[in-house]
Every structure is written in structure tokens, then in C-alpha cells.
Scaffold this active site. Structure first.
Site, PDB file in Angstrom:
ATOM      1  N   LYS A 196      60.282 -29.124   0.457  1.00  0.00           N
ATOM      2  CA  LYS A 196      60.030 -28.676  -0.912  1.00  0.00           C
ATOM      3  C   LYS A 196      60.864 -27.421  -1.155  1.00  0.00           C
ATOM      4  CE  LYS A 196      56.473 -27.009  -4.035  1.00  0.00           C
ATOM      5  NZ  LYS A 196      55.050 -26.894  -4.326  1.00  0.00           N
ATOM      6  N   LYS A 249      61.347 -32.876  -2.590  1.00  0.00           N
ATOM      7  CA  LYS A 249      61.009 -32.415  -3.933  1.00  0.00           C
ATOM      8  C   LYS A 249      61.869 -31.202  -4.285  1.00  0.00           C
ATOM      9  CE  LYS A 249      57.257 -30.233  -6.360  1.00  0.00           C
ATOM     10  NZ  LYS A 249      56.015 -29.546  -6.244  1.00  0.00           N
TER      11      LYS A 249
HETATM   12  C1  PBG Z   1      52.035 -26.472  -6.241  1.00  0.00           C
HETATM   13  C2  PBG Z   1      52.968 -27.445  -6.847  1.00  0.00           C
HETATM   14  C3  PBG Z   1      54.060 -27.231  -7.699  1.00  0.00           C
HETATM   15  C4  PBG Z   1      54.533 -28.502  -8.053  1.00  0.00           C
HETATM   16  C5  PBG Z   1      53.755 -29.432  -7.383  1.00  0.00           C
HETATM   17  N1  PBG Z   1      52.807 -28.767  -6.615  1.00  0.00           N
HETATM   18  C6  PBG Z   1      54.606 -25.992  -8.289  1.00  0.00           C
HETATM   19  C7  PBG Z   1      55.187 -24.935  -7.455  1.00  0.00           C
HETATM   20  O1  PBG Z   1      55.397 -25.084  -6.253  1.00  0.00           O
HETATM   21  O2  PBG Z   1      55.409 -23.879  -8.039  1.00  0.00           O
HETATM   22  C8  PBG Z   1      55.661 -28.785  -9.001  1.00  0.00           C
HETATM   23  C9  PBG Z   1      55.652 -30.137  -9.629  1.00  0.00           C
HETATM   24  C10 PBG Z   1      56.507 -30.279 -10.837  1.00  0.00           C
HETATM   25  O3  PBG Z   1      57.303 -29.391 -11.206  1.00  0.00           O
HETATM   26  O4  PBG Z   1      56.395 -31.332 -11.484  1.00  0.00           O
HETATM   27  N2  PBG Z   1      52.553 -25.578  -5.338  1.00  0.00           N
END
Ligand code: PBG
Length: 324
Positions: A196, A249
Site C-alpha cells: 500500500k 493499492k
Molecule cells: C485506511 C484506508 C485508506 C484507503 C483504504 N483504507 C485511506 C488511507 O490510507 O489514507 C483508501 C481507499 C481509497 O482511496 O479508495 N487506511
């Protein structure tokens, strides 16, 4: 006439021929639809930077679960907007928390639905970071692990089928696996957000989930967008800790990472077509600059072609509807 040249166009002459040689298939069975449930909300409330997406109240989640069944979408990824936040995010593991309640209602209405619970504290903490803070303002990795594990067990108790940790703490997969097993949930799977990235494309989500950090950013725990070998290293670590599936992601700006990970793991691979990817496509389509339906199909196909088995996408419902 020149006859020696390769006639590639022979296989493009009709839709039937094109379908015969098509290498990548997209079906609704690969799609996961993200859902935001807000405590205390009745009905649905539009999410401004994500036209067509809504925060849902608990009163309508059962109806939503039935609609997903009609559309053939097998799975949801659930995010909660709680009515109270605190320093440690304790609303995340309340037995009657908003996501716990949504899971119960949705599974009641559609027992076949696969409920995937996002595990992260950022929607539940007052400071908006993904774990508890150390005195210096950084996120304390090891004090966060038991809280994530507690949230995972609470979601499993509510009927969650798959736990998806998105916090990026080290050791969370092992901690969550151990906690699930000792609470009697050895059948509950873990889909780890293994690679991520610290991405600008999460902007609209943070409005949707009310989870923007109050200070600083997430670069101390999420990955640097410049790295691909490190993504593989993250995936291999999570695999060794017991992840059943892994995720990359965002998706579209990271297709090379999806491909690289695909070649290094035999686990099912998910890709998250995130909020900013959705918002960009929608903004261009609203201006009439691109054809929305074709662009959506092409984007989702590209993610599958890169090597993703599963796509988490806000386009899931519209794509499935267009296909019906
Ligand atoms: C929680 C999380 C996030 C997303 C999914 N889980 C945001 C972040 O890490 O700030 C992003 C998903 C999206 O942008 O559609 N940590």
C-alpha cells in the site's frame, strides 16, 4: 498485392472473432464493492468528491446487500464512520460498532455475500492516523498491533468472512492471525493490503471516511511510490506471516507493481482501484471528455490484464449494471 505481411486484422474482423481470441475476461465475480456506513445516518448521503457514491445508514444496508446480489457482485469491503472517536480508536472494536452491525444486517439479507472488513484505526482516532501515537507524534507500531487484532476479532464475531488490514504496521498479519485463531476464528481469511503506497489518490476517500490525518502524513508507514522491489518484499513478508491473499493499492498508477507481485506469489492477488482513480475518471466523463462506460471497462480490464485476480472498485455496480 503484398502477401507476405502478417495480417493481424484477420482476428479483429467481427465481435465473435475478437471474443474468441480475447485474453482477459472481466466478470462480476472478481469485483468487490467498497461501502461506507455511518453511525446515526438515515438513508444515504452523497460523497461530494466521488459522484455516485454514498455513505449509507444502517437502515438501508440490507437493501444494498440485496441489490448487490441482483447484480452478481459477490463481495463488499466495509468502512465505518463512527459516532465517537478517541486517541486509540476504541469505537473500532465495539460489539455494536457501525461496521459490526452493518455486517450482521447485510449477511442477514444476503447470506451469500462475502463480507470483507477493513482493519485500520484512522476512521476511529481523533488524530486520524492508522494507529496509536508515540510521544514524538509517530505511530507506535507495537502498541497498535493488539488494537488491530482486537478490531479483527470483533469483526469476525459479527460475521466477517475476510479481514483486510490496511494500516501498514509491521507484524499485523501475524498478530491478527494469532488473535483470530485463539478466538476460534481459524476459518476467517486475511487479505493483507501488503503493498500500500503513500498515495495522493486517497484524497476523496478521506472525505468519504472522514479519516484525514490531523497533522503530518502517512509516509512513515505507507510505501514510497517509487519502489517496486520493496513491494515484493512486503508481499513475501505478509505471505510468511500467514496472509491468504495480498493486495496492491492503488491500481492504475501501479500496474507494473501488480505484474511484478503476480510473478512472485501464488496467492490470490487483489488490486484496489482507489477513490482518486474513480474521481479522475468521473470528472473527465462529466465534462464529456471521455466515454464513461468504455473508460470504466477498459480500466478494469487493464487491472486484470496486469495480473490482479480481484478488483476492489467503486465502479463495480455501474459496470455490472451496464452488462445486465
Ligand atoms: C485506511 C484506508 C485508506 C484507503 C483504504 N483504507 C485511506 C488511507 O490510507 O489514507 C483508501 C481507499 C481509497 O482511496 O479508495 N487506511
Amino acid at each position: 498485392m503484398e502477401t507476405g505481411i502478417r495480417r493481424h486484422r484477420r482476428l479483429r474482423r467481427s465481435e465473435s472473432i475478437r471474443a474468441l481470441v480475447r485474453e482477459t475476461e472481466l466478470t462480476p465475480s472478481h469485483l468487490v464493492y467498497p461501502i461506507f456506513v455511518e453511525a446515526g445516518l438515515a438513508g444515504r448521503q452523497p460523497i461530494e468528491p466521488m459522484p455516485g457514491q454514498f455513505r449509507l445508514g444502517l437502515d438501508i444496508v440490507a437493501e444494498e446487500a440485496k441489490e448487490l446480489r441482483r447484480l452478481g457482485i459477490p463481495a463488499v469491503l466495509l468502512f465505518g464512520i463512527p459516532d465517537t472517536k478517541d486517541e486509540s480508536g476504541s469505537a473500532a472494536w465495539r460489539p455494536n460498532g457501525v461496521v459490526q452491525e452493518a455486517i450482521r444486517r447485510m449477511k442477514d439479507a444476503n447470506p451469500d455475500l462475502v463480507a470483507i472488513g477493513d482493519v485500520c484505526l484512522c476512521e476511529y482516532t481523533t488524530h486520524g492516523h492508522c494507529g496509536v501515537l508515540a510521544p514524538d507524534g509517530s505511530v507506535d507500531n507495537d502498541r497498535t498491533l493488539p488494537l488491530l487484532a482486537q478490531m479483527a476479532v470483533s469483526l469476525a464475531e459479527a460475521g466477517c468472512d475476510i479481514i483486510a488490514p490496511s494500516d501498514m504496521m509491521d507484524g499485523r498479519v501475524a498478530a491478527i492471525r494469532a488473535a483470530l485463531d485463539s478466538a476460534g476464528f481459524s476459518q476467517v481469511a486475511i487479505l493483507s493490503y501488503a503493498a500500500k503506497f503513500a498515495s495522493a489518490f486517497y484524497g476523496p476517500f478521506r472525505v468519504a471516511a472522514d479519516s484525514a490525518p490531523a497533522f503530518g502524513d502517512r509516509r512513515g508507514y505507507q510505501m514510497d511510490p517509487a519502489n517496486v522491489r520493496m513491494a515484493i518484499d512486503e508481499v513475501l513478508t505478509d505471505e510468511a506471516e500467514g496472509a491468504d491473499m495480498v493486495m496492491v493499492k492503488p491500481a492504475l498508477p501501479y500496474l507494473d507493481v501488480i505484474r511484478a507481485v503476480r510473478e512472485r506469489t501464488e496467492l490470490p492477488l487483489a488490486a484496489y482501484n482507489v477513490s482518486g482513480e474513480y474521481a479522475m475518471l468521473l470528472a473527465a466523463a462529466e465534462r464529456g471528455w471521455i466515454d464513461r462506460e468504455r473508460a470504466v471497462h477498459e480500466a478494469l480490464t487493464a487491472i486484470r490484464r496486469a495480473g490482479a485476480d480481484i478488483i476492489i472498485t467503486y465502479h463495480a455496480k455501474e459496470w455490472a449494471k451496464a452488462r445486465c
